[in-house]
Scaffold this active site. Sequence first.
Site, PDB file in Angstrom:
ATOM      1  N   HIS A 126      67.020  -1.895  54.186  1.00  0.00           N
ATOM      2  CA  HIS A 126      67.055  -3.187  54.862  1.00  0.00           C
ATOM      3  C   HIS A 126      66.690  -2.985  56.324  1.00  0.00           C
ATOM      4  O   HIS A 126      66.487  -1.853  56.786  1.00  0.00           O
ATOM      5  CB  HIS A 126      68.423  -3.849  54.718  1.00  0.00           C
ATOM      6  CG  HIS A 126      68.641  -4.484  53.373  1.00  0.00           C
ATOM      7  ND1 HIS A 126      67.954  -5.597  52.949  1.00  0.00           N
ATOM      8  CD2 HIS A 126      69.470  -4.145  52.355  1.00  0.00           C
ATOM      9  CE1 HIS A 126      68.336  -5.925  51.723  1.00  0.00           C
ATOM     10  NE2 HIS A 126      69.253  -5.058  51.334  1.00  0.00           N
ATOM     11  N   ASP A 156      62.044  -6.727  59.881  1.00  0.00           N
ATOM     12  CA  ASP A 156      61.582  -7.753  58.944  1.00  0.00           C
ATOM     13  C   ASP A 156      60.520  -8.656  59.561  1.00  0.00           C
ATOM     14  O   ASP A 156      59.467  -8.906  58.960  1.00  0.00           O
ATOM     15  CB  ASP A 156      62.763  -8.623  58.495  1.00  0.00           C
ATOM     16  CG  ASP A 156      63.655  -7.932  57.479  1.00  0.00           C
ATOM     17  OD1 ASP A 156      63.432  -6.744  57.206  1.00  0.00           O
ATOM     18  OD2 ASP A 156      64.578  -8.583  56.970  1.00  0.00           O
TER      19      ASP A 156
END
Length: 369
Positions: A126, A156
């Site tokens: 992540h 991200d």
Amino acid sequence: MTLLSNLKVLDFSTLLPGPFATLLLADLGADVIRVERPSGVEAWAMDPYLNRSKQSITLDLKKQESIEAVKKLVEEYDIILEQFRPGVMERLGLGYETLKQINPRLIYCSITGFGQTGPYKNRPGHDINYVSMAGLSSYSGTKKEGPAKNGTQIADIAGGSMHAVAGILAAALYREQTGEGQYIDISMTDCSFTLNALSAPTYLNDGIDLEPEDMLLNGGTFYDFYETKDGRYVSVGSLEPVFRKRLCEGIERPELFEMSMSQEPEQIREFKAIVREAFLTKTFAEWHDIFTEIEACVEPVLTFAEACEHPHMKARGMLVDVPNVHGGNERQIACPIKFSSFTPNYKYVGLSSGASNEKILGEQWKSKA
């Protein structure tokens, strides 16, 4: 006529990086279809902001009829963005090499944590893992408390979303010139690694390790956040001499200007300590009033609610009302890119999963929405 009206995108992505990328493309006029599983279990699938102006179809990619439906769509929707682990789309029969046989103009972008090659290619992760692996976290934060926890997803968005959009648009321009599509491999770790841009030469060329609170912009100088008397914070970015002078004047210590310019470690630490103590003498509102009148690169740390109401954000039109399916509107963040001859058209908030099945796939798919 919109900027990207000639771009037609099939978005297979989930979570944040891919959907944010296609949101930006949709805001600029691209025709985006999000392809979701019939169960609609993805958390992002119900996000009215990330899915703004996109159509939605539901397909069970484990069924051959769904695979054939995608292949038919690729004849027209010739940009694909996907975010599965390496090899998943190939196993489904929807890999780049297969689909480019149907449409040689296909642009196919894959966003993954570690890329399509290398020993970590199949490793899960992540945002926090990618910025850590990229070296960014090691010199962010403090020596005492360790790496900083970020309020937004750096890898991200800055890593995955923005680089994917840049890659897709570059490939689209190349396609206009040559007629050829291509495959784009976006690794969020690779892209985060490039965000070391300002600091990297310190190590790469000078051999100096990057440490927290040791550099100009990471807390090693007065460039920092400072607590006020009432427990709020202000940001101080007074790097240039003229702004350092005004900072000293703003905290009523004009005699400190020479010290503020010093490169001596002891004086750098002393000046920062004085600035810290100065900001503790007045409230957040008092400092806001002072530095509103003084251009010193000193600004308040606003809450998100305060940012939404800030006069500058309002003047820039950073919040917009977007139509929903109930005949009303929802408040959303606007597209931040301003053009002289184009204004984004926010068609509607995110549609429910499969809302476009019949329109795009045909009446026989209506019950599968």
